[in-house]
Motif scaffolding. Sequence first.
Motif, PDB file in Angstrom:
ATOM      1  N   PRO A 133       1.017  -1.252  -0.189  1.00  0.00           N
ATOM      2  CA  PRO A 133      -0.057  -0.019  -0.029  1.00  0.00           C
ATOM      3  C   PRO A 133       0.928   1.335  -0.123  1.00  0.00           C
ATOM      4  CG  PRO A 133      -1.181  -1.525   1.396  1.00  0.00           C
ATOM      5  CD  PRO A 133       0.356  -2.247   1.277  1.00  0.00           C
ATOM      6  N   GLU A 134       2.297   1.279   0.423  1.00  0.00           N
ATOM      7  CA  GLU A 134       2.838   2.309   0.259  1.00  0.00           C
ATOM      8  C   GLU A 134       3.780   2.540  -0.911  1.00  0.00           C
ATOM      9  OE1 GLU A 134       4.996   3.516   4.235  1.00  0.00           O
ATOM     10  OE2 GLU A 134       4.164   1.505   4.891  1.00  0.00           O
ATOM     11  N   SER A 135       4.082   1.269  -1.444  1.00  0.00           N
ATOM     12  CA  SER A 135       5.227   1.094  -2.563  1.00  0.00           C
ATOM     13  C   SER A 135       4.214   1.214  -3.975  1.00  0.00           C
ATOM     14  CB  SER A 135       5.918   0.142  -2.321  1.00  0.00           C
ATOM     15  OG  SER A 135       5.214  -1.235  -2.388  1.00  0.00           O
ATOM     16  N   LEU A 136       3.325   0.483  -3.968  1.00  0.00           N
ATOM     17  CA  LEU A 136       3.033   0.168  -5.548  1.00  0.00           C
ATOM     18  C   LEU A 136       2.146   1.378  -5.956  1.00  0.00           C
ATOM     19  CD1 LEU A 136       2.426  -1.744  -7.836  1.00  0.00           C
ATOM     20  CD2 LEU A 136       0.314  -2.468  -6.533  1.00  0.00           C
ATOM     21  N   ILE A 166       9.777  -0.904  -2.340  1.00  0.00           N
ATOM     22  CA  ILE A 166      10.487   0.755  -2.774  1.00  0.00           C
ATOM     23  C   ILE A 166       9.496   1.548  -3.327  1.00  0.00           C
ATOM     24  CG2 ILE A 166      11.982   1.830  -4.457  1.00  0.00           C
ATOM     25  CD1 ILE A 166      13.324  -0.104  -2.286  1.00  0.00           C
ATOM     26  N   ALA A 167       9.406   2.723  -2.566  1.00  0.00           N
ATOM     27  CA  ALA A 167       8.323   3.907  -3.337  1.00  0.00           C
ATOM     28  C   ALA A 167       9.152   4.723  -3.795  1.00  0.00           C
ATOM     29  CB  ALA A 167       7.848   4.425  -1.726  1.00  0.00           C
ATOM     30  N   LEU A 172      16.921   3.851   2.679  1.00  0.00           N
ATOM     31  CA  LEU A 172      16.375   2.729   3.713  1.00  0.00           C
ATOM     32  C   LEU A 172      15.812   3.344   4.837  1.00  0.00           C
ATOM     33  CD1 LEU A 172      19.304   0.062   3.774  1.00  0.00           C
ATOM     34  CD2 LEU A 172      17.348   0.199   2.137  1.00  0.00           C
ATOM     35  N   ARG A 173      14.806   2.850   5.503  1.00  0.00           N
ATOM     36  CA  ARG A 173      14.126   3.173   6.656  1.00  0.00           C
ATOM     37  C   ARG A 173      15.052   3.326   7.820  1.00  0.00           C
ATOM     38  NH1 ARG A 173      10.968   0.953  10.888  1.00  0.00           N
ATOM     39  NH2 ARG A 173       8.823   2.023  11.383  1.00  0.00           N
ATOM     40  N   SER A 176      13.081   2.823   0.679  1.00  0.00           N
ATOM     41  CA  SER A 176      12.418   1.710   1.008  1.00  0.00           C
ATOM     42  C   SER A 176      11.439   1.841   2.200  1.00  0.00           C
ATOM     43  CB  SER A 176      13.606   0.779   1.405  1.00  0.00           C
ATOM     44  OG  SER A 176      13.135  -0.565   2.024  1.00  0.00           O
ATOM     45  N   VAL A 177      10.270   1.238   2.242  1.00  0.00           N
ATOM     46  CA  VAL A 177       9.487   1.456   3.317  1.00  0.00           C
ATOM     47  C   VAL A 177       9.241   0.427   4.199  1.00  0.00           C
ATOM     48  CG1 VAL A 177       8.004   3.020   1.848  1.00  0.00           C
ATOM     49  CG2 VAL A 177       7.542   0.480   1.691  1.00  0.00           C
ATOM     50  N   ARG A 178      10.242  -0.740   4.068  1.00  0.00           N
ATOM     51  CA  ARG A 178      10.216  -1.957   4.708  1.00  0.00           C
ATOM     52  C   ARG A 178      10.934  -1.577   6.055  1.00  0.00           C
ATOM     53  NH1 ARG A 178       9.717  -6.884   3.002  1.00  0.00           N
ATOM     54  NH2 ARG A 178      10.711  -6.639   0.947  1.00  0.00           N
TER      55      ARG A 178
END
Length: 391
Positions: free
Chosen positions: A58-61, A143-144, A171-172, A260-262
């Motif tokens: 939901p944050e990246s796609l 990845i956003a 990166l987060r 990166s939102v991971r």
Amino acid sequence: MSAVVWTAVGSLAAWLWLLLGQGFFWRTDVRLPPRGEPDDWPSVCVVVPARDEAGVLPESLPSLLAQDYPGRAEVFLVDDGSSDGTGELARELARRHGGLPLTVDSPGEPPAGWTGKLWAVRHGIGLARARDPEYLLLTDADIAHAPDSVRELVAAARTGGFDLVSQMARLRVESVWERLVVPAFVYFFAQLYPFRRIGLRGSRTAAAAGGCVLLRADAAERARIPDAIRHAVIDDVALARAVKGSGGHIWLGLAEGVDSVRPYPRLHDLWRMVSRSAYAQLRHNPLLLAGTVAGLGVVYLVPPLALFVGLAAGSSWAATAGGLAWLLMTATYLPMLRYYRQPLWLAPLLPVTAFLYLLMTVDSAVQHYRGRGAAWKGRTYTRPDAALEER
């Protein structure tokens, strides 16, 4: 004390060489090279391998679907055997957000000799080739991208004549452990693969960041991507080597607008990220492991130890050499902390982080010899020649 003094002097000499002779790895100004808008915008197909990524999609796609790209672009998400509804969530996000066309497909389980991610990438590239794109954007599901990300990547590739343009995603960095470990992860990577050398024609240094790789489709065919690297665990470095080895011109730098939102909120999460492939990076070679452990000790652990031992024992030589080496180490880490917008007081703690990485590397070797191999998303890779990281 003579052994301490000489070891401290050796560490200081190593830091003087790293400061001036390792491609200025510590600088963080290697960003997308100068670029202009091409006369015509080539077609781009975006390939996203995804395994159990419902937590980050939901944050990246939506950021990929919303790309402001003047040419033809399409997204192919390859659901790599997910058990959390990744594929259906991707379709729902496309229905909700609109934007670029999205195709969701699944390749089935990888055959022997293939890592799961690269099997998914192969399937995605096969789908994309039906559209005959000029460029492939290989990007991870966490990845956003900023709205102009694809546009900027293509402009840089066209202007600079690059066959591969890759950006190291930011990166987060939110939890305490992320602040301590993550900037150092990128710092160590740049030390191994100085970004300035990667972009030089004739240089043997080759690396990419798997979260964001723009690749000319004909360069991929020439380098037989991904078949030539089908067993690679650290796939991004293997991909860059294959492209450069086949005559391609490549570039890697730090990103702006590629994140990166991971999350890695716990030390355990970061430990797994590093240890799953650290020994593979050393080609599962015990001698390389021993050399790496010794090198980390001399370069990162000796300076503070020599300073404190020298002060306690009254050895000005040991204290001075250790203190200067620690100062150089701290100074070279400051630019990375600034890039990650972190407090600069973390810089003197780099020896602590290096010690953690040393333990992670040793643990990676222990897991390998216990037969557990490089594990990720429910799969374990134990091939002795699996030399590179699935992210």
